[in-house]
Design an enzyme around this catalytic site. Structure first.
Site, PDB file in Angstrom:
ATOM      1  N   HIS A  19      -3.001   7.516   2.471  1.00 42.65           N
ATOM      2  CA  HIS A  19      -3.453   6.195   2.031  1.00 42.65           C
ATOM      3  C   HIS A  19      -4.797   5.927   2.699  1.00 42.65           C
ATOM      4  O   HIS A  19      -4.953   6.116   3.907  1.00 42.65           O
ATOM      5  CB  HIS A  19      -2.427   5.133   2.434  1.00 42.65           C
ATOM      6  CG  HIS A  19      -2.929   3.740   2.260  1.00 42.65           C
ATOM      7  ND1 HIS A  19      -3.508   3.317   1.081  1.00 42.65           N
ATOM      8  CD2 HIS A  19      -2.955   2.678   3.098  1.00 42.65           C
ATOM      9  CE1 HIS A  19      -3.869   2.054   1.213  1.00 42.65           C
ATOM     10  NE2 HIS A  19      -3.553   1.642   2.428  1.00 42.65           N
ATOM     11  N   CYS A  38       0.818  -1.224   0.000  1.00 49.02           N
ATOM     12  CA  CYS A  38       0.000   0.000   0.000  1.00 49.02           C
ATOM     13  C   CYS A  38       0.850   1.272   0.000  1.00 49.02           C
ATOM     14  O   CYS A  38       0.332   2.357  -0.238  1.00 49.02           O
ATOM     15  CB  CYS A  38      -0.951   0.011   1.191  1.00 49.02           C
ATOM     16  SG  CYS A  38      -2.113  -1.348   1.184  1.00 49.02           S
ATOM     17  N   ASN A  80     -10.030   0.388   0.613  1.00 47.59           N
ATOM     18  CA  ASN A  80      -8.572   0.436   0.529  1.00 47.59           C
ATOM     19  C   ASN A  80      -8.150  -0.187  -0.809  1.00 47.59           C
ATOM     20  O   ASN A  80      -8.273  -1.394  -0.995  1.00 47.59           O
ATOM     21  CB  ASN A  80      -7.984  -0.346   1.716  1.00 47.59           C
ATOM     22  CG  ASN A  80      -6.470  -0.382   1.699  1.00 47.59           C
ATOM     23  OD1 ASN A  80      -5.835  -0.055   0.697  1.00 47.59           O
ATOM     24  ND2 ASN A  80      -5.882  -0.805   2.807  1.00 47.59           N
TER      25      ASN A  80
HETATM   26  O1  UT7 Z   1      -3.109  -0.638   4.004  1.00 46.12           O
HETATM   27  C1  UT7 Z   1      -3.009  -1.071   5.317  1.00 46.12           C
HETATM   28  C2  UT7 Z   1      -3.949  -2.207   5.402  1.00 46.12           C
HETATM   29  N1  UT7 Z   1      -4.749  -2.390   6.533  1.00 46.12           N
HETATM   30  C3  UT7 Z   1      -5.225  -1.511   7.431  1.00 46.12           C
HETATM   31  O2  UT7 Z   1      -4.934  -0.364   7.452  1.00 46.12           O
HETATM   32  C4  UT7 Z   1      -6.183  -2.033   8.450  1.00 46.12           C
HETATM   33  C5  UT7 Z   1      -5.872  -1.606   9.827  1.00 46.12           C
HETATM   34  N2  UT7 Z   1      -6.803  -2.174  10.791  1.00 46.12           N
HETATM   35  C6  UT7 Z   1      -8.117  -1.889  10.805  1.00 46.12           C
HETATM   36  O3  UT7 Z   1      -8.599  -1.125   9.980  1.00 46.12           O
HETATM   37  C7  UT7 Z   1      -8.967  -2.464  11.911  1.00 46.12           C
HETATM   38  O4  UT7 Z   1      -8.125  -3.140  12.819  1.00 46.12           O
HETATM   39  C8  UT7 Z   1     -10.054  -3.449  11.390  1.00 46.12           C
HETATM   40  C9  UT7 Z   1     -11.121  -2.663  10.657  1.00 46.12           C
HETATM   41  C10 UT7 Z   1      -9.464  -4.487  10.476  1.00 46.12           C
HETATM   42  C11 UT7 Z   1     -10.720  -4.148  12.560  1.00 46.12           C
HETATM   43  O5  UT7 Z   1     -11.281  -3.184  13.423  1.00 46.12           O
HETATM   44  P1  UT7 Z   1     -11.000  -3.255  14.997  1.00 46.12           P
HETATM   45  O6  UT7 Z   1     -11.760  -2.178  15.610  1.00 46.12           O
HETATM   46  O7  UT7 Z   1      -9.504  -3.272  15.186  1.00 46.12           O
HETATM   47  O8  UT7 Z   1     -11.658  -4.632  15.373  1.00 46.12           O
HETATM   48  P2  UT7 Z   1     -10.993  -5.891  16.093  1.00 46.12           P
HETATM   49  O9  UT7 Z   1     -10.105  -6.617  15.162  1.00 46.12           O
HETATM   50  O10 UT7 Z   1     -10.457  -5.469  17.428  1.00 46.12           O
HETATM   51  O11 UT7 Z   1     -12.269  -6.757  16.345  1.00 46.12           O
HETATM   52  C12 UT7 Z   1     -13.318  -6.322  17.256  1.00 46.12           C
HETATM   53  C13 UT7 Z   1     -14.478  -7.302  17.131  1.00 46.12           C
HETATM   54  C14 UT7 Z   1     -14.051  -8.763  17.193  1.00 46.12           C
HETATM   55  O12 UT7 Z   1     -15.068  -9.486  17.870  1.00 46.12           O
HETATM   56  P3  UT7 Z   1     -14.857  -9.906  19.412  1.00 46.12           P
HETATM   57  O13 UT7 Z   1     -13.623 -10.760  19.431  1.00 46.12           O
HETATM   58  O14 UT7 Z   1     -14.699  -8.621  20.161  1.00 46.12           O
HETATM   59  O15 UT7 Z   1     -16.120 -10.640  19.721  1.00 46.12           O
HETATM   60  C15 UT7 Z   1     -14.016  -9.183  15.744  1.00 46.12           C
HETATM   61  O16 UT7 Z   1     -14.237 -10.574  15.574  1.00 46.12           O
HETATM   62  O17 UT7 Z   1     -15.102  -7.117  15.863  1.00 46.12           O
HETATM   63  C16 UT7 Z   1     -15.187  -8.384  15.205  1.00 46.12           C
HETATM   64  N3  UT7 Z   1     -15.108  -8.164  13.765  1.00 46.12           N
HETATM   65  C17 UT7 Z   1     -16.197  -7.903  13.030  1.00 46.12           C
HETATM   66  N4  UT7 Z   1     -17.499  -7.800  13.340  1.00 46.12           N
HETATM   67  C18 UT7 Z   1     -18.353  -7.513  12.339  1.00 46.12           C
HETATM   68  C19 UT7 Z   1     -14.007  -8.166  12.982  1.00 46.12           C
HETATM   69  N5  UT7 Z   1     -14.367  -7.921  11.704  1.00 46.12           N
HETATM   70  C20 UT7 Z   1     -15.710  -7.761  11.714  1.00 46.12           C
HETATM   71  C21 UT7 Z   1     -16.659  -7.482  10.714  1.00 46.12           C
HETATM   72  N6  UT7 Z   1     -17.965  -7.360  11.066  1.00 46.12           N
HETATM   73  N7  UT7 Z   1     -16.316  -7.288   9.422  1.00 46.12           N
END
Ligand code: UT7
Length: 319
Positions: free
Chosen positions: A246, A113, A276
């Site tokens: 980005h 990215c 993204n």
């Molecule tokens: O170019 C660089 C590429 N990537 C990035 O920049 C991504 C960087 N990271 C992020 O954008 C975020 O970390 C994410 C959007 C990927 C995830 O958001 P988060 O607020 O960090 O969520 P998390 O991973 O801490 O997950 C929180 C909860 C979890 O459930 P539990 O364990 O609390 O019950 C996940 O299983 O949200 C759940 N979860 C979802 N729920 C609904 C994870 N993905 C999803 C989803 N829909 N799509």
């Protein structure tokens, strides 16, 4: 002194749109969760017969049209991509052929990215060294080809598209400076390690991501590189008219802007509509803001990139 100046921008988005509602049918997620945690509402997806070089071609043509230039005036093509059409030839060589250019240098550059910032930095060096006068710099990615649509942690984030700029040798200030970094110690937090091996795919052909680790590192590294670059050029962050980051996640954009003391009014955001798009995200957002008249001649613009590697970088540009 010779500068490299952005004289035109262009972009392309495939017609098919994948909405959050569509994703609700595919994985256990919701429109509300995706908007709340990422700011993304929809993303574009390449057609089955469409390739990364096809998208690059359309973006390149739109930049060439804006510059009122013919393809054969371009003496170097750099394509930033992690989703090339093939192992070889490079996507840049395929693009060169589609543009009908005969003998210029054409190379791919892979920095995930952060690819566009790395490519722009490279192009800037070619112009400053006198090795090229007109460079087509493209970021193009078909992320939907390497995303696992059963993994809700990643499939909601990515989209496809391409963005392009034409960088030209000029006596007027253009690119004021660039800074690129990488730390391979963090290579396991964001990977797509599948590769061809004796006729088979070895490793995971889909994106794996430790979202929280990427999130924290992204905010920290983008803040540091932006401050450092501005300071090394002698520019106060308050003088910057626009930040084009980005487009990973609206919360990353907001946290970084806050750490830099910049209002979100100065931040170009397309993540809601594009998701993204990896190496395409910065030039796509740039093209949107140039064409809608927000970025004008004379503006000071900070471009920021971050991604797998772990890699990050920034460019400060006088338009
Ligand atoms: O170019 C660089 C590429 N990537 C990035 O920049 C991504 C960087 N990271 C992020 O954008 C975020 O970390 C994410 C959007 C990927 C995830 O958001 P988060 O607020 O960090 O969520 P998390 O991973 O801490 O997950 C929180 C909860 C979890 O459930 P539990 O364990 O609390 O019950 C996940 O299983 O949200 C759940 N979860 C979802 N729920 C609904 C994870 N993905 C999803 C989803 N829909 N799509």
């Amino acid at each position: 002194m010779k500068y490299a100046k952005i004289v035109a921008t262009g972009s392309y988005l495939p017609t098919k749109i994948l909405t959050n509602k569509d994703l609700e049918e595919m994985v256990d997620t919701s429109d509300e969760w995706i908007i709340d945690r990422t700011g993304i509402r929809e993303r574009h997806i390449v057609a089955e017969n469409e390739t990364t070089s096809d998208m690059a071609y359309h973006a390149a043509l739109s930049a060439l049209n804006q510059a009122n230039m013919q393809p054969d005036e371009i003496d170097l093509i750099i394509v930033a991509t992690s989703t090339p059409d093939s192992v070889f030839p490079s996507t840049a060589c395929i693009l060169q052929n589609k543009l009908g250019i005969k003998t210029n240098g054409s190379i791919d550059l892979q920095a995930a990215c952060t690819g566009f910032i790395y490519a722009l930095t490279t192009a800037d060096c070619f112009i400053k060294s006198g090795m090229a006068k007109n460079i087509l710099v493209v970021g193009s990615d078909s992320m939907s080809r390497i995303v696992d649509y059963s993994d809700r942690g990643t499939c909601i984030l990515f989209g496809d598209g391409a963005g392009a700029v034409i960088l030209q040798a000029s006596d007027e200030p253009g690119v004021l400076g660039n800074e690129i970094h990488a730390d391979g110690n963090y290579n396991s937090i964001l990977t797509c390690d599948g590769h061809l091996y004796n006729g088979e795919i070895k490793g995971n052909p889909f994106v794996y991501m430790d979202g929280q680790a990427v999130f924290k590192l992204a905010v920290r590294s983008l803040t540091a590189v932006s401050k450092n670059l501005a300071e090394s050029i002698g520019v106060d962050l308050a003088q910057i008219n626009w930040i084009v980051p980005h487009q990973a996640n609206i919360r990353i954009l907001e946290s970084t802007a806050k750490m830099l003391g910049c209002s979100m009014d100065k931040v170009i955001t397309t993540v809601d509509k594009h998701g993204n798009t990896s190496a395409a995200s910065v030039p796509l957002a740039l093209d949107v803001a140039v064409r809608d008249g927000r970025i004008k001649a004379g503006d000071l613009v900070l471009l920021q990139g971050v991604g797998a590697g772990f890699s990050w970088g920034a460019s400060l540009i006088r338009f």
